[in-house]
Design an enzyme around this catalytic site. Sequence first.
Site, PDB file in Angstrom:
ATOM      1  N   CYS A 175       4.492   5.283 -44.788  1.00 20.14           N
ATOM      2  CA  CYS A 175       2.869   4.369 -44.819  1.00 20.14           C
ATOM      3  C   CYS A 175       2.848   3.693 -45.981  1.00 20.14           C
ATOM      4  O   CYS A 175       1.150   3.661 -46.287  1.00 20.14           O
ATOM      5  CB  CYS A 175       2.110   5.715 -44.338  1.00 20.14           C
ATOM      6  SG  CYS A 175       2.291   7.235 -45.819  1.00 20.14           S
ATOM      7  N   GLU A 224       1.883  -0.220 -42.055  1.00 27.41           N
ATOM      8  CA  GLU A 224       2.692   0.508 -41.992  1.00 27.41           C
ATOM      9  C   GLU A 224       4.379   0.051 -41.907  1.00 27.41           C
ATOM     10  O   GLU A 224       4.024  -0.732 -40.997  1.00 27.41           O
ATOM     11  CB  GLU A 224       3.106   1.234 -40.989  1.00 27.41           C
ATOM     12  CG  GLU A 224       1.292   2.460 -41.408  1.00 27.41           C
ATOM     13  CD  GLU A 224       0.989   3.732 -40.945  1.00 27.41           C
ATOM     14  OE1 GLU A 224       2.420   4.473 -40.610  1.00 27.41           O
ATOM     15  OE2 GLU A 224       0.205   4.959 -40.895  1.00 27.41           O
TER      16      GLU A 224
END
Length: 368
Positions: free
Chosen positions: A325, A359
């Site tokens: 992330c 991401e």
Amino acid sequence: MKKSDCEYFGKCKSCVLDLDYGEQICFKKAEIADFFSSLYTGEIKFFASDEFGFRSRCEFGFWHEGNDLFYTMNGDEKVKICINSCKIVDKKILNLMPNLLKFIKFSPNLKHKLFGCEFITTKDEILVVLLYHRNIDEIALDLENLSSNLNINLIARSRKKRLVFGTDILNESLNINGDKFKYFISESSFIQPNRKINEKMIEFAINCVQNPKDLLEIYCGHGNFTIALGSKFNQILATEISKNSINLALENAKLNSVKNIDFLRMSAEELMSAFSGSREFRRLRDLNLAKFDFSHVLLDPPRAGCDKSVLSFISKIPNIIYISCNPVSLKRDLEILSNTHKIKKFAAFDQFAHTRHIESAVLLSKNE
């Protein structure tokens, strides 16, 4: 998102990209390709989000003004922006927001010292969490009435207190490569907030598996990836530090009749100590770590990325599937792993449309 799409754009700081969604995709593709160009110049597959209605989990504050009550979002310099609705949330949340606000607004007990709320949805269910600065035992009957009248699962929380009306465990179902997987999730679980993108991330991980033996998964949560990967491997060892998440993962394995996974409540650092033999754990007395022959490791670490001890250990495993992330910590870790592995696949997932967040998922294979 263009300014014309949302009356709060430019004030609310949830959505910040003043671009058509097609332009956002081009912008993010270019940004991620440039950032990782020193490590990878191949194709980066991009998975786009729905433009609106994609958030299955979201939080709002409350603003009290006389007898009135408003939802709030963060603006510039910690200023709270009053809103009536939010276009990026799941349709179930969008439909519930005005009804919930109306009910609370006309109940002095429910409104008093209420400061925040969270909405969590699955494909078919919804859970509301209300946050208070007061003794919520005093309003238990009002909360029960709210849950019953709006037909919602409800949790009320205050300091050291938590009341549940309905259920705090929701049923989720995901469609992965045409197969349906079922999950129990809770408000304390880490949940990928974009259901469509979550399905694509799991599919990417599955499609990275070739010549499998056993899988090691670090930071497994409630089994989001683990359950769907169960049929691809002989054995899986999956670890997570959260007791609640491990309990849910065990239930999710039963729910999907997956029997080849050993879930272990252990931090990544503890796991490294266990594998090195530098420390003994009673939790491992019935589990022989030597029985595993790992062909793949999957990890989805927090924003800080991986500890050096973890990177050193996984560098010995032939195939690494790294979900991230945070591009900054991912790049740092890939620079270390590139000494032993080569990037074979790279994907970007637009978990949060209208923001600069992206991401990533990378498959690395051992250098020949």
